[in-house]
Design a protein around this motif. Sequence first.
Motif, short mmCIF file in Angstrom:
data_model
loop_
_atom_site.label_atom_id
_atom_site.label_comp_id
_atom_site.label_asym_id
_atom_site.label_seq_id
_atom_site.Cartn_x
_atom_site.Cartn_y
_atom_site.Cartn_z
N ALA A 66 -140.43 -49.83 66.57
CA ALA A 66 -141.26 -49.80 67.78
C ALA A 66 -142.07 -51.09 67.91
O ALA A 66 -142.20 -51.65 69.00
N LEU A 67 -142.62 -51.58 66.79
CA LEU A 67 -143.36 -52.85 66.83
C LEU A 67 -142.44 -54.01 67.19
O LEU A 67 -142.83 -54.92 67.92
N GLU A 68 -141.22 -53.97 66.67
CA GLU A 68 -140.26 -55.03 66.99
C GLU A 68 -139.98 -55.07 68.49
O GLU A 68 -139.97 -56.13 69.11
N ILE A 69 -139.78 -53.89 69.08
CA ILE A 69 -139.53 -53.82 70.52
C ILE A 69 -140.76 -54.31 71.29
O ILE A 69 -140.63 -55.09 72.25
N LYS A 70 -141.94 -53.90 70.85
CA LYS A 70 -143.18 -54.30 71.53
C LYS A 70 -143.36 -55.82 71.48
O LYS A 70 -143.65 -56.46 72.50
N PHE A 75 -143.26 -61.28 73.72
CA PHE A 75 -142.87 -62.70 73.64
C PHE A 75 -141.91 -63.09 74.75
O PHE A 75 -141.94 -64.22 75.24
N THR A 76 -141.05 -62.16 75.17
CA THR A 76 -140.15 -62.45 76.28
C THR A 76 -140.95 -62.68 77.56
O THR A 76 -140.68 -63.63 78.31
N ALA A 77 -141.94 -61.84 77.80
CA ALA A 77 -142.78 -62.02 78.99
C ALA A 77 -143.55 -63.34 78.92
O ALA A 77 -143.67 -64.06 79.92
N GLU A 78 -144.05 -63.67 77.74
CA GLU A 78 -144.79 -64.94 77.58
C GLU A 78 -143.86 -66.14 77.80
O GLU A 78 -144.26 -67.11 78.45
N LEU A 79 -142.66 -66.07 77.29
CA LEU A 79 -141.70 -67.16 77.50
C LEU A 79 -141.33 -67.30 78.98
O LEU A 79 -141.22 -68.42 79.49
N ARG A 80 -141.17 -66.19 79.66
CA ARG A 80 -140.88 -66.25 81.11
C ARG A 80 -142.04 -66.89 81.87
O ARG A 80 -141.84 -67.71 82.76
N ARG A 81 -143.27 -66.50 81.50
CA ARG A 81 -144.45 -67.08 82.16
C ARG A 81 -144.51 -68.59 81.94
O ARG A 81 -144.75 -69.37 82.87
#
Length: 113
Positions: A66-70, A75-81
């Motif tokens: 669950a932590l890995e998914i979170k 990090f995916t959202a941060e990279l997109r931003r």
Amino acid sequence: MNTAITTTLISVLGAGLFGMFFLLFRNLFMLFRNLSNTLTAGFAAVEARFGRLEDKVDGLVGEVHALEIKFTEKFTAELRRLEIKFTGELRAHDARLARIEAKLEPDPPAEAA
């Protein structure tokens, strides 16, 4: 000594010896049975503890997943931003460079193309 008395003594002593062997083997059998029961109970307790430990490990594996998914989502959202911000900066610099080039040279030489 009389043969009857000798025979009787040998018979009584022999029967007593057989009785002692019988009691010894019966006690030895009971000791082994108690040892077997103790070991069986000990193995059952160890197996139960391993079962509880396995359940705890499974729970921890689920929490780690669950932590890995979170973290992956974060990090995916941060990279997109950051990608959107970086792309916007590049477009702004591109527009600025286009204006500068337009002011400096109206007709670029043929070799620049």
